[in-house]
Design an enzyme around this catalytic site. Sequence first.
Site, mmCIF file in Angstrom:
data_model
loop_
_atom_site.group_PDB
_atom_site.id
_atom_site.type_symbol
_atom_site.label_atom_id
_atom_site.label_comp_id
_atom_site.label_asym_id
_atom_site.label_seq_id
_atom_site.Cartn_x
_atom_site.Cartn_y
_atom_site.Cartn_z
ATOM 1 N N GLU A 21 3.870 1.835 1.325
ATOM 2 C CA GLU A 21 2.880 2.047 0.280
ATOM 3 C C GLU A 21 1.981 3.232 0.654
ATOM 4 O O GLU A 21 1.913 3.619 1.832
ATOM 5 C CB GLU A 21 2.024 0.778 0.123
ATOM 6 C CG GLU A 21 2.815 -0.470 -0.262
ATOM 7 C CD GLU A 21 3.153 -0.536 -1.754
ATOM 8 O OE1 GLU A 21 3.440 0.514 -2.367
ATOM 9 O OE2 GLU A 21 3.145 -1.647 -2.311
ATOM 10 N N HIS A 48 5.788 4.985 -3.476
ATOM 11 C CA HIS A 48 6.329 4.344 -2.262
ATOM 12 C C HIS A 48 7.839 4.543 -2.156
ATOM 13 O O HIS A 48 8.534 4.693 -3.155
ATOM 14 C CB HIS A 48 5.936 2.854 -2.178
ATOM 15 C CG HIS A 48 6.597 1.930 -3.143
ATOM 16 N ND1 HIS A 48 5.951 0.863 -3.728
ATOM 17 C CD2 HIS A 48 7.869 1.861 -3.623
ATOM 18 C CE1 HIS A 48 6.784 0.209 -4.503
ATOM 19 N NE2 HIS A 48 7.957 0.793 -4.465
ATOM 20 N N ASN A 108 3.736 4.324 -7.504
ATOM 21 C CA ASN A 108 2.683 4.893 -6.653
ATOM 22 C C ASN A 108 3.275 5.796 -5.569
ATOM 23 O O ASN A 108 2.591 6.164 -4.630
ATOM 24 C CB ASN A 108 1.861 3.762 -6.022
ATOM 25 C CG ASN A 108 2.711 2.839 -5.147
ATOM 26 O OD1 ASN A 108 3.893 3.093 -4.929
ATOM 27 N ND2 ASN A 108 2.107 1.769 -4.650
ATOM 28 N N ASP A 133 14.287 -3.266 2.782
ATOM 29 C CA ASP A 133 13.114 -4.141 2.858
ATOM 30 C C ASP A 133 13.441 -5.559 2.411
ATOM 31 O O ASP A 133 14.488 -5.824 1.818
ATOM 32 C CB ASP A 133 11.964 -3.567 2.007
ATOM 33 C CG ASP A 133 12.438 -2.901 0.717
ATOM 34 O OD1 ASP A 133 13.542 -3.256 0.242
ATOM 35 O OD2 ASP A 133 11.729 -2.044 0.186
HETATM 36 C C1 F6R Z 1 13.500 -1.574 -3.056
HETATM 37 C C2 F6R Z 1 12.578 -0.530 -2.648
HETATM 38 C C3 F6R Z 1 11.578 0.045 -3.567
HETATM 39 C C4 F6R Z 1 12.127 0.378 -4.943
HETATM 40 C C5 F6R Z 1 11.022 0.920 -5.861
HETATM 41 C C6 F6R Z 1 11.517 1.226 -7.249
HETATM 42 O O1 F6R Z 1 14.358 -1.941 -2.001
HETATM 43 O O2 F6R Z 1 12.649 -0.154 -1.529
HETATM 44 O O3 F6R Z 1 11.054 1.219 -2.987
HETATM 45 O O4 F6R Z 1 13.151 1.324 -4.832
HETATM 46 O O5 F6R Z 1 9.998 -0.024 -5.938
HETATM 47 O O6 F6R Z 1 11.893 0.040 -7.871
HETATM 48 P P1 F6R Z 1 12.671 0.046 -9.273
HETATM 49 O O7 F6R Z 1 13.985 0.667 -9.023
HETATM 50 O O8 F6R Z 1 12.790 -1.419 -9.629
HETATM 51 O O9 F6R Z 1 11.819 0.811 -10.214
#
Ligand code: F6R
Length: 239
Positions: A142, A137, A135, A67
């Site tokens: 989301e 994702h 959440n 992303d």
């Molecule tokens: C990032 C992504 C997100 C993160 C998720 C967890 O490229 O795709 O899904 O993996 O938000 O983020 P952290 O590791 O910072 O807790």
Amino acid sequence: MKITVMKNAHEIGKSVGKLFVDAINAKPDITLGLATGASPIPTYKYIYREYQKGKVSLKDVKTYNLDEYVNLPKQDKNSYYSFMHTELFDHTDIKEKNVHFLNGNARDSARECKKYDEMLEKAQVDIQLLGVGRNGHIGFNEPSICFSKGAFKVNLTQSTINANSKYFDENPMPTQALTMGVGSIMKAKKIVLIATGIEKADAVTAMVNGDVTPVCPASILQFHHDVEVYLDEAAASLL
Ligand code: F6R
């Protein structure tokens, strides 16, 4: 899902890092799907340290990131393009032509997403690395009423904005991103997910033991035949 609970993020980084280094050595032109955020940082550190010791080369590795924020300049320190260069690419011999990102500054985002989906379809990801949001994702898929097949522009939820705004000191955090779709993530041959910290415990329980529902996008991973989940004790505490 194969679940491994380890003492802390550092131990997970060593295990998952080794898994990636072994996979690259077994297939030097491997295609990797990569994630940003805090969860993969120890893994990336392990990989580039092994590169620095001459134990692995990334010169033929191809990568596709999950992303990217919308309307954030590529060179901004908070872009996922910058993150990947700072945390991994710049410390290795990976070739710039082999690293791929969704362009969050594309004028026509629908076209950009279609182009990325076509590239992914051709590339066939061997291993997809994932984190999970509080959440539930994955990528920036989301919680929703349906699973998305391909890449799309998403409005980030308040939960994601709360979790990530700490990185944005001066300018406000973007509220939109382009993300790989759940359908593309599920096409990876193997998926490795890392979650650490008590704030991930609810999402991890819903992902592993809950119904498969787009309300918890990570729950779809129950339907993939080769998923390895690495958790610290806090993230695993509600299982
Ligand atoms: C990032 C992504 C997100 C993160 C998720 C967890 O490229 O795709 O899904 O993996 O938000 O983020 P952290 O590791 O910072 O807790």
